[in-house]
Design a protein around this motif. Sequence first.
Motif, PDB file in Angstrom:
ATOM      1  N   ALA A 103      45.460  -5.436   8.535  1.00  0.00           N
ATOM      2  CA  ALA A 103      45.753  -6.590   9.373  1.00  0.00           C
ATOM      3  C   ALA A 103      46.768  -7.512   8.710  1.00  0.00           C
ATOM      4  CB  ALA A 103      44.462  -7.354   9.675  1.00  0.00           C
ATOM      5  N   ILE A 104      46.659  -7.690   7.392  1.00  0.00           N
ATOM      6  CA  ILE A 104      47.630  -8.513   6.669  1.00  0.00           C
ATOM      7  C   ILE A 104      49.023  -7.893   6.750  1.00  0.00           C
ATOM      8  CG2 ILE A 104      48.270  -9.338   4.364  1.00  0.00           C
ATOM      9  CD1 ILE A 104      45.282  -9.623   3.778  1.00  0.00           C
ATOM     10  N   ALA A 105      49.077  -6.555   6.700  1.00  0.00           N
ATOM     11  CA  ALA A 105      50.369  -5.877   6.809  1.00  0.00           C
ATOM     12  C   ALA A 105      50.923  -5.924   8.225  1.00  0.00           C
ATOM     13  CB  ALA A 105      50.231  -4.427   6.353  1.00  0.00           C
ATOM     14  N   VAL A 106      50.043  -6.012   9.227  1.00  0.00           N
ATOM     15  CA  VAL A 106      50.479  -6.006  10.624  1.00  0.00           C
ATOM     16  C   VAL A 106      50.907  -7.397  11.087  1.00  0.00           C
ATOM     17  CG1 VAL A 106      49.663  -5.717  12.989  1.00  0.00           C
ATOM     18  CG2 VAL A 106      49.165  -3.969  11.282  1.00  0.00           C
ATOM     19  N   ALA A 107      50.159  -8.434  10.712  1.00  0.00           N
ATOM     20  CA  ALA A 107      50.424  -9.788  11.210  1.00  0.00           C
ATOM     21  C   ALA A 107      51.830 -10.230  10.850  1.00  0.00           C
ATOM     22  CB  ALA A 107      49.397 -10.755  10.632  1.00  0.00           C
ATOM     23  N   ARG A 121      50.546  -0.787  11.935  1.00  0.00           N
ATOM     24  CA  ARG A 121      50.167  -0.950  13.336  1.00  0.00           C
ATOM     25  C   ARG A 121      49.926   0.402  14.007  1.00  0.00           C
ATOM     26  NH1 ARG A 121      50.622  -5.228  16.636  1.00  0.00           N
ATOM     27  NH2 ARG A 121      51.907  -6.334  15.106  1.00  0.00           N
ATOM     28  N   THR A 122      50.768   1.378  13.692  1.00  0.00           N
ATOM     29  CA  THR A 122      50.584   2.717  14.264  1.00  0.00           C
ATOM     30  C   THR A 122      49.256   3.319  13.836  1.00  0.00           C
ATOM     31  OG1 THR A 122      52.985   3.078  14.265  1.00  0.00           O
ATOM     32  CG2 THR A 122      51.574   5.029  14.411  1.00  0.00           C
ATOM     33  N   PHE A 123      48.901   3.139  12.566  1.00  0.00           N
ATOM     34  CA  PHE A 123      47.630   3.671  12.075  1.00  0.00           C
ATOM     35  C   PHE A 123      46.450   2.987  12.766  1.00  0.00           C
ATOM     36  CE2 PHE A 123      44.096   3.769   9.000  1.00  0.00           C
ATOM     37  CZ  PHE A 123      43.988   5.141   8.822  1.00  0.00           C
ATOM     38  N   VAL A 124      46.526   1.660  12.958  1.00  0.00           N
ATOM     39  CA  VAL A 124      45.449   0.933  13.628  1.00  0.00           C
ATOM     40  C   VAL A 124      45.282   1.418  15.064  1.00  0.00           C
ATOM     41  CG1 VAL A 124      44.782  -1.345  14.506  1.00  0.00           C
ATOM     42  CG2 VAL A 124      45.606  -1.110  12.165  1.00  0.00           C
ATOM     43  N   ARG A 128      42.048   3.547  16.705  1.00  0.00           N
ATOM     44  CA  ARG A 128      41.339   3.029  17.883  1.00  0.00           C
ATOM     45  C   ARG A 128      41.334   4.044  19.013  1.00  0.00           C
ATOM     46  NH1 ARG A 128      42.851  -0.398  22.325  1.00  0.00           N
ATOM     47  NH2 ARG A 128      41.052  -1.586  23.078  1.00  0.00           N
ATOM     48  N   ALA A 129      42.372   4.851  19.093  1.00  0.00           N
ATOM     49  CA  ALA A 129      42.475   5.807  20.194  1.00  0.00           C
ATOM     50  C   ALA A 129      41.637   7.056  19.956  1.00  0.00           C
ATOM     51  CB  ALA A 129      43.941   6.204  20.407  1.00  0.00           C
ATOM     52  N   VAL A 130      41.450   7.453  18.700  1.00  0.00           N
ATOM     53  CA  VAL A 130      40.693   8.670  18.405  1.00  0.00           C
ATOM     54  C   VAL A 130      39.203   8.334  18.400  1.00  0.00           C
ATOM     55  CG1 VAL A 130      40.297  10.514  16.752  1.00  0.00           C
ATOM     56  CG2 VAL A 130      42.594   9.570  17.033  1.00  0.00           C
ATOM     57  N   PRO A 131      38.389   8.951  19.262  1.00  0.00           N
ATOM     58  CA  PRO A 131      36.949   8.667  19.261  1.00  0.00           C
ATOM     59  C   PRO A 131      36.309   9.052  17.933  1.00  0.00           C
ATOM     60  CG  PRO A 131      37.608   9.813  21.277  1.00  0.00           C
ATOM     61  CD  PRO A 131      38.777   9.866  20.346  1.00  0.00           C
ATOM     62  N   ASP A 132      35.258   8.320  17.551  1.00  0.00           N
ATOM     63  CA  ASP A 132      34.587   8.617  16.293  1.00  0.00           C
ATOM     64  C   ASP A 132      33.945  10.003  16.305  1.00  0.00           C
ATOM     65  OD1 ASP A 132      32.710   7.973  18.164  1.00  0.00           O
ATOM     66  OD2 ASP A 132      31.837   6.299  17.069  1.00  0.00           O
ATOM     67  N   LEU A 133      33.599  10.511  17.493  1.00  0.00           N
ATOM     68  CA  LEU A 133      33.053  11.858  17.577  1.00  0.00           C
ATOM     69  C   LEU A 133      34.071  12.896  17.114  1.00  0.00           C
ATOM     70  CD1 LEU A 133      30.836  13.837  18.511  1.00  0.00           C
ATOM     71  CD2 LEU A 133      31.904  13.806  20.778  1.00  0.00           C
ATOM     72  N   VAL A 134      35.333  12.701  17.494  1.00  0.00           N
ATOM     73  CA  VAL A 134      36.390  13.625  17.087  1.00  0.00           C
ATOM     74  C   VAL A 134      36.565  13.587  15.567  1.00  0.00           C
ATOM     75  CG1 VAL A 134      38.850  14.123  17.267  1.00  0.00           C
ATOM     76  CG2 VAL A 134      37.559  13.481  19.300  1.00  0.00           C
ATOM     77  N   GLY A 160      40.410   0.430  14.146  1.00  0.00           N
ATOM     78  CA  GLY A 160      41.214   0.100  15.313  1.00  0.00           C
ATOM     79  C   GLY A 160      40.882  -1.262  15.883  1.00  0.00           C
ATOM     80  N   MET A 161      39.583  -1.553  16.016  1.00  0.00           N
ATOM     81  CA  MET A 161      39.169  -2.846  16.553  1.00  0.00           C
ATOM     82  C   MET A 161      39.259  -3.935  15.494  1.00  0.00           C
ATOM     83  SD  MET A 161      35.385  -3.949  17.860  1.00  0.00           S
ATOM     84  CE  MET A 161      34.911  -5.687  17.918  1.00  0.00           C
ATOM     85  N   VAL A 162      38.740  -3.653  14.295  1.00  0.00           N
ATOM     86  CA  VAL A 162      38.696  -4.662  13.229  1.00  0.00           C
ATOM     87  C   VAL A 162      40.107  -5.086  12.834  1.00  0.00           C
ATOM     88  CG1 VAL A 162      38.070  -5.042  10.815  1.00  0.00           C
ATOM     89  CG2 VAL A 162      36.460  -3.931  12.359  1.00  0.00           C
TER      90      VAL A 162
END
Length: 570
Positions: A103-107, A121-124, A128-134, A160-162
């Motif tokens: 977040a510090i790197a993204v802001a 940002r791409t990693f975040v 967030r897009a990849v489900p935890d099940l995957v 992703g959310m945090v």
Amino acid sequence: MNSVLLVEPTAPSVPRRPRPRTTTVGAYAALAALLVGGIWSCTELGISFTTLAEGVDNAASFVSRMFPLDFPPVGELLSLTGQTLSIVTLATVLSVALGLPLAIAVASTTSRRRGSAWTARTFVVLMRAVPDLVLAVIFFRLFGLGALPGILAMGLHSIGMVGKLYADAIEQLDHGPMEALRTAGASRRQQIVAGILPLLLPQIVGTALHRFDINLRGSVVLGFVGVGGLGMAMADALTTMDYQRGMALALIVLVLCMVVELISSAARTALLGRSEGHRRGSWGIIDRLADSRVRHPAAAHEPERLRSGKIRVSAPYDGERVRRTVVVTLTAVVLALAFFGAEIDPARFAAGLGNIGDTAPLFWPPSAAGEWETLRDGMLVTVQIGLAATLIGVVLAVPIGSLAARNVAPGARVATCFRSLIVVTRATPELILAIVLIVMMGLGPVPGALALAVGSVGLLGKLVADSLEETDVRVQDALRANGSTRLQVYAAATFRQALPALVAHVLYQLDVNIRAATLLGIVGAGGIGYYLLNANRVLQFQTVTFIVAMILVVILALEAISAWIRRAVS
């Protein structure tokens, strides 16, 4: 004599650039298309009153097989509960430990380079897009069964959310302290540690507690693919049709989710809701006991001498310092207990990292294995489940959320009653609802859509209630003074003011439902999740990668459309 009024010239105000009409019309057209898609999805999936009536008829048979509930022995129950809480705790801590630097790197106010900010940002977004099940499926291949794959899967997915919430919070902070430190010659690290983190602490704690609650419900899903704890025990019982034991464990999970939500809410109030003066409750006792030993402010300009005659150079142990010490100590104890409770083997973790070079080629290149049409139809069913669940959820959540709003409900008791209903609904994991509905209605996408619809009432109902309570009550009072009825005030003032926020909430709920729909396939609720689990079971890892790519494309496309609509209607 004519007097002349002299007015000091001011800078001309720059009017806000109006949004193009075509953009607004296009956004509302897209909303209308989503509405039509929800109705079409309900029709295609076969959701009707007849289907619901058949499920109600089967409820009596299910209840007869469920009771009496068969609870495990106390020792086994405590062990399973402890393992689940340990996994969730470590996953949440991992997400905060990795999400905060990202977040510090993204802001924009704290990022150092544009390239690093884009990468972070791409990693975040990807996490967030990849489900935890995957992610759990991948980590099971590396580290085997157990708690470790679940911790890594939930922890990385939570980034992703945090990371997004922390980055947004950093950009909204008062950057005066950081600018003052920069002017004084402080390094970038010192500016962040002393000027950003203290102000960000409430958001860090609040978001971590909220994510802990989400991960607790997610641990039930991962139990069906091998993550230990209550979820795995419940999956084993339901797989063998031991409904008495399975539903007993489901009830325990439900109660645990409710207790954790109440504790999290109380903790946020105690840790983040400090007002002027002392805190109430136990923290207030600490404040009073500690502050009674601190000198009066009038003597603060004089150096404090200890009994030995030496001058104190460290900060005194006032209420704030004692509280920080207690929180840090308790956090360290909880982390140590969680580490031992999860039974993590560092040697196994190191061995799994060493096998990445041998495991990664198994997932590449992506391949549909000749089942493209089948996978396409499965992805379409997943989207239909998400659309249908969101439509039904909105129809139920708007009246429930409205009656839960204190400025709309006819009385305080009515608002409290519907708020309690929302809390109970939010605490119920969608997977448990899906399992119950599948037993009552049979396999297929209909139980999954209904389970997600009920789950939508919990989250969306709360958001609707909060949005209605945040409206300008002066407009509502003006209409009441002119003789408008309660319904007229609601339609013309309250609901109309909250409409932009409600649109954003509905789009967010659609995003959540489509992600969740990819997971319910593991228990027979249809959709792409069923084929994902089958591909993993038969070791078709290239097909797993292909399915993951399909999920990513759909979710990222939905995010782009939702973001465009929110900007256009706000």
